[in-house]
Every structure is written in structure tokens, then in C-alpha cells.
Design a protein around this motif. Sequence first.
Motif, short mmCIF file in Angstrom:
data_model
loop_
_atom_site.label_atom_id
_atom_site.label_comp_id
_atom_site.label_asym_id
_atom_site.label_seq_id
_atom_site.Cartn_x
_atom_site.Cartn_y
_atom_site.Cartn_z
N ILE A 242 0.87 -1.17 0.00
CA ILE A 242 0.00 0.00 0.00
C ILE A 242 0.91 1.22 0.00
O ILE A 242 1.84 1.31 0.81
N LYS A 243 0.67 2.13 -0.93
CA LYS A 243 1.52 3.32 -1.02
C LYS A 243 0.68 4.58 -0.91
O LYS A 243 -0.46 4.61 -1.37
N PHE A 244 1.28 5.62 -0.33
CA PHE A 244 0.60 6.91 -0.21
C PHE A 244 1.44 7.99 -0.87
O PHE A 244 2.67 7.95 -0.80
N THR A 245 0.76 8.93 -1.49
CA THR A 245 1.49 10.05 -2.09
C THR A 245 1.53 11.21 -1.10
O THR A 245 0.95 11.14 -0.02
N ARG A 246 2.16 12.28 -1.50
CA ARG A 246 2.34 13.46 -0.66
C ARG A 246 0.99 14.06 -0.26
O ARG A 246 0.06 14.05 -1.06
N ARG A 247 0.87 14.57 0.96
CA ARG A 247 -0.37 15.26 1.36
C ARG A 247 -0.22 16.75 1.09
O ARG A 247 0.79 17.36 1.48
N SER A 248 -1.18 17.33 0.42
CA SER A 248 -1.14 18.78 0.19
C SER A 248 -2.52 19.37 0.49
O SER A 248 -3.51 18.65 0.58
N PHE A 249 -2.55 20.69 0.63
CA PHE A 249 -3.79 21.38 1.03
C PHE A 249 -4.17 22.41 -0.02
O PHE A 249 -3.32 23.17 -0.48
N LEU A 250 -5.45 22.41 -0.37
CA LEU A 250 -5.94 23.33 -1.39
C LEU A 250 -6.31 24.67 -0.78
O LEU A 250 -6.63 24.76 0.40
N ASN A 251 -6.30 25.69 -1.63
CA ASN A 251 -6.91 26.95 -1.24
C ASN A 251 -8.36 26.89 -1.73
O ASN A 251 -8.60 26.94 -2.94
N PRO A 252 -9.35 26.75 -0.82
CA PRO A 252 -10.73 26.56 -1.29
C PRO A 252 -11.25 27.73 -2.13
O PRO A 252 -12.21 27.58 -2.88
N ASP A 253 -10.57 28.88 -2.01
CA ASP A 253 -11.01 30.03 -2.80
C ASP A 253 -10.70 29.84 -4.29
O ASP A 253 -11.27 30.53 -5.13
N GLU A 254 -9.81 28.91 -4.60
CA GLU A 254 -9.45 28.69 -6.01
C GLU A 254 -10.33 27.62 -6.66
O GLU A 254 -10.17 27.33 -7.84
N ILE B 31 -30.90 27.01 2.50
CA ILE B 31 -29.91 26.04 2.01
C ILE B 31 -28.67 26.11 2.90
O ILE B 31 -28.35 27.18 3.43
N THR B 32 -28.01 24.99 3.09
CA THR B 32 -26.74 25.06 3.83
C THR B 32 -25.60 25.23 2.82
O THR B 32 -25.63 24.64 1.74
N ILE B 33 -24.65 26.06 3.19
CA ILE B 33 -23.47 26.24 2.34
C ILE B 33 -22.23 25.99 3.19
O ILE B 33 -22.28 26.05 4.42
N ASN B 34 -21.13 25.74 2.50
CA ASN B 34 -19.87 25.52 3.20
C ASN B 34 -18.90 26.61 2.75
O ASN B 34 -18.76 26.85 1.56
N THR B 35 -18.28 27.29 3.70
CA THR B 35 -17.43 28.42 3.31
C THR B 35 -16.00 28.30 3.83
O THR B 35 -15.21 29.23 3.64
N SER B 36 -15.68 27.22 4.52
CA SER B 36 -14.30 27.08 5.00
C SER B 36 -14.00 25.63 5.34
O SER B 36 -14.91 24.80 5.40
N ALA C 114 -15.16 36.28 0.85
CA ALA C 114 -16.53 36.81 0.95
C ALA C 114 -17.13 37.01 -0.44
O ALA C 114 -18.32 36.73 -0.66
N GLU C 115 -16.31 37.45 -1.38
CA GLU C 115 -16.81 37.70 -2.74
C GLU C 115 -17.32 36.40 -3.37
O GLU C 115 -18.37 36.38 -4.02
N LYS C 116 -16.57 35.33 -3.13
CA LYS C 116 -16.96 34.06 -3.74
C LYS C 116 -18.22 33.48 -3.05
O LYS C 116 -19.03 32.81 -3.69
N ILE C 117 -18.34 33.74 -1.76
CA ILE C 117 -19.56 33.29 -1.05
C ILE C 117 -20.78 33.98 -1.66
O ILE C 117 -21.81 33.36 -1.93
N ILE C 118 -20.65 35.28 -1.89
CA ILE C 118 -21.77 36.05 -2.46
C ILE C 118 -22.12 35.54 -3.86
O ILE C 118 -23.30 35.40 -4.21
N GLU C 119 -21.10 35.22 -4.64
CA GLU C 119 -21.34 34.69 -6.00
C GLU C 119 -22.17 33.40 -5.92
O GLU C 119 -23.13 33.20 -6.67
N ASN C 120 -21.80 32.54 -4.97
CA ASN C 120 -22.53 31.28 -4.77
C ASN C 120 -23.98 31.56 -4.36
O ASN C 120 -24.93 30.97 -4.88
N LEU C 121 -24.16 32.51 -3.44
CA LEU C 121 -25.51 32.83 -2.95
C LEU C 121 -26.38 33.42 -4.06
O LEU C 121 -27.57 33.13 -4.16
#
Length: 442
Positions: free
Chosen positions: A152-164, A189-194, A219-226
Motif C-alpha cells: 500500500i503506497k501513499f502520495t504526498r499530502r497537500s492542502f488546497l486553497n478553497p477560494d481557487e 440552504i446550507t453552504i460551506n465556506t471554509s 466573501a466575494e466568492k460566497i456572495i457569487e454562490n448565494l
Amino acid sequence: MPEIDALLINPVSARMIPAFVPHGLLYIASFAIKRGYRVAIYDRNVESDNLEDILKKFRPRMVGMGCLTGTAIDDAVVVSRRVRSFDPSVKIVWGGIHTTLYPDSVLKNDFVDFVVVGDGEKAFSGLLDVIAGNSDAIESVDNIGYKDSRQIKFTRRSFLNPDELPQPAWHLISVENYLRRKFYADRVITINTSRGCPYKCSFCCVPRVHTGKWRGVSAEKIIENLKYLKENYKIDAFQVDDDEFDIDRARVLKLCELLRHSRLNLKWSHFSRINIAKEEVLKIENECGLRLVEFGVESGSPRMLRFLNKGQTVEQIINVYSMCKKLKIRASALFMIGLPTENNDDLAATVRLINKINPYISLCTIYRPYPGTELFDYCLDNKLFNYNDDLDKVGAIYAQTNNTSEIGTRLLLRVKSYFDRRNILNEILYIITRFRIGLFIY
Ligand code: SF4
């Protein structure tokens, strides 16, 4: 020839409508669609179609499954086995919180080909690249586990910028099935922002799942979603469903400013921490439509609050609830009973505190140890709880009440039932006073 590239499946955790929005799958889908893949979502909590009919209809080359620790794992196991026997060439990928915490124990099963650890968007699309023959470099796909011969092999763990990330693929689900009626609006509706949380409450797996990092959508992207949700689904309110919404105060204030100027005229609610709540911020949020804030009160016993590493005192809790009353913002309380080492005195302190602060909703939960938490490790070390990470056993463990405290189980159930009944009464009183009919579901 597959009809679609990937079918994302939300296994059954609670069959009910309105259901919980599968935020993770919506983001994974939109990212893959942007990369040119054809994706569908099958939420088994709301859809009644037979799995094999869905597989016949879509003929996916890859199936992705996301689930939390708990009874949903039972369904995910059954679904994976049925997918395998329907077409052994379909690749099966597991992701979500349970997989992130236990990647080895998930991947060792012969009905799982790959696991995604942590952020799934790039990882899932990277796997699609490999499966579709657009890439042969599986080692270069971050956040995955795979089987290489016997290893079983695992690759590198990385973290996204959710704003992108692209906005969630709302068009892949029937949004009507996820809209809730609340005291403050009819189409919520429920939304996820972070993602993530920097705090370290000992009962919560979020710190380990996200390694203590917090990342927010702008905040700008949250408004776009809403705006999209209002235009396409006529929402009149939103509930922020984040682990920890208001870590970044500047983001909260910017969101308020944009809501004020957007003319969206939406009501909203969010979860918060007692030590973060500030009168001046709540006041602005309230002016911009905030109608409900939900706090993790957890316990009324100072000893238990310290044991939970909650970083809040009973006095702070009382002050925050009186502040909300002054501002005329309804505040709900989430709290747990039956915690490890908790005794009758601690329980009495919790009941006293909840009665004193008199929240709009008192959401009482009998504690269960969840993997990936300090308290889970404590329960195992002190033999308060038996755990088996075999996927065929996990669901059954969480299907029962596990009393890890020093309080009798009957008393715990009585206290929980007292608060549940009080919540129903509150709702009925509200309906009567507003001359409205219909049941508001928390
Ligand atoms: S309970 Fe809330 S504040 Fe505490 S670690 Fe979890 S997400 Fe963070």
C-alpha cells in the motif's frame, strides 16, 4: 464506452428529506467537470433509484464514495461490493473523514482500489486522469493511497486553497431535497465556506483531519454562490455549515458588507465559538440578516469544559447568551452528556446551565467516541469503549448507545428526552405565536 467518467455516491447516513447537502461531493464534481470530465452524483439519502439501475444508466469508469465514521460505512461497504460485482473493471475510490483518518484499514479491502486522504478535488481528478489514460504518473497525484503489487503506497499530502475551487456543482443534485424550513425563512440552504479549525477540542476530529489548518472561501466568492442559489433555486436564507465559520473576522465583516449591498435580502445563521463571539460583530451580522447563531456549549461543568479542552468558561457562556438576548438574536446550544469521567454532579451542572441560558434550541447529544480525537484515544486507553476498524464492524459499533460516563444510561436517556421534548414544545409555541402551520425541522 462509459456514459460518464465518475459517479459520486453519498451513502445512507439518514434517509430523510430535507437531507444534508453533500458539500464535499459537490466540490469534487465541479472540479472534475472543469477538467472536462462527465460526472453524476447519486445521493442514497434522498434518491430511491436502485443502484444497479443507476450503474446501467451511467456506466461510470470510476465510483467515488465519501463517508463519515458511523453507520454510513455499512452502506458504503454494501454499495462498493455491489459495484464490484456489477462490473469489476469500475475503479472504486473512498474518501471523506473516515478514510482520511484510517486510509490503511480502508484500502486493505478488496472492494477499494484507491483512497483519497484530505482534500479530494485535485486527487479525484488526478485519479481520473490516470484511469482515463491521460496520465500514467499516479505517484504525482497528491493525497491518494493505492495498491502497488502487495504494497500500500501513499502520495504526498497537500492542502488546497478553497477560494481557487469552482463553485459547487449544485446542478447535479435536486436542490429542493435539501431546502429546509426554519423559523426565519422557508427555503434555507446550507453552504460551506471554509475548511478546518485551529482549536483543539478533545472530542472533535477536525483538528486531526485538517492538521489544525483553517482555510476560508473569500466573501466575494460566497456572495457569487448565494446569487446563483437565489437566482436558480429561489433560496431566501442560508445556513453556514462550517466547522468554524468566524475565525477570520475581516472575512465575516466583508461578507456582511457585501450582503448589505447585494440586495439579496437573505436571512442566515452560522455556528460559532463562545470565545470568538463579539457584540460589535454580532450586531453587524444581525443588521445584515443573521437570525440564529449556534454555539458549542458542550457542558455546564467547569471540570468537563477543561477536560474537553474547550477553551471557554461557564461565565463566558452565560455572558454570550445574555449578549445575544440583548441583540435579539436567537442562540441555540449544542451540548453533550455522558462524557468520559462525567458524573451526576457534572450532569446536574449542565442541566442548570442550559436552563439558565434558555437557548432557542438545546441540542443534547449522548457522547460517542469518534476516531481521530483525543477523547477517543482516552476511551480506548481506559477501556471505556471497544473499537474495531474493520469496515464490516464500524457501523454496528455506532448503531448503539455507548455510555462511557459514570452516569447511568437510563438517566442519560431521560435527560436527552427532556431536552428533545422541550425543543418540540418551543417549535410548537413558535408556530402558534406566528399563526403559521407546518413543522419546522431543526
Ligand atoms: S469542536 Fe469546533 S472549535 Fe472545537 S476543534 Fe472542533 S471545529 Fe474546532
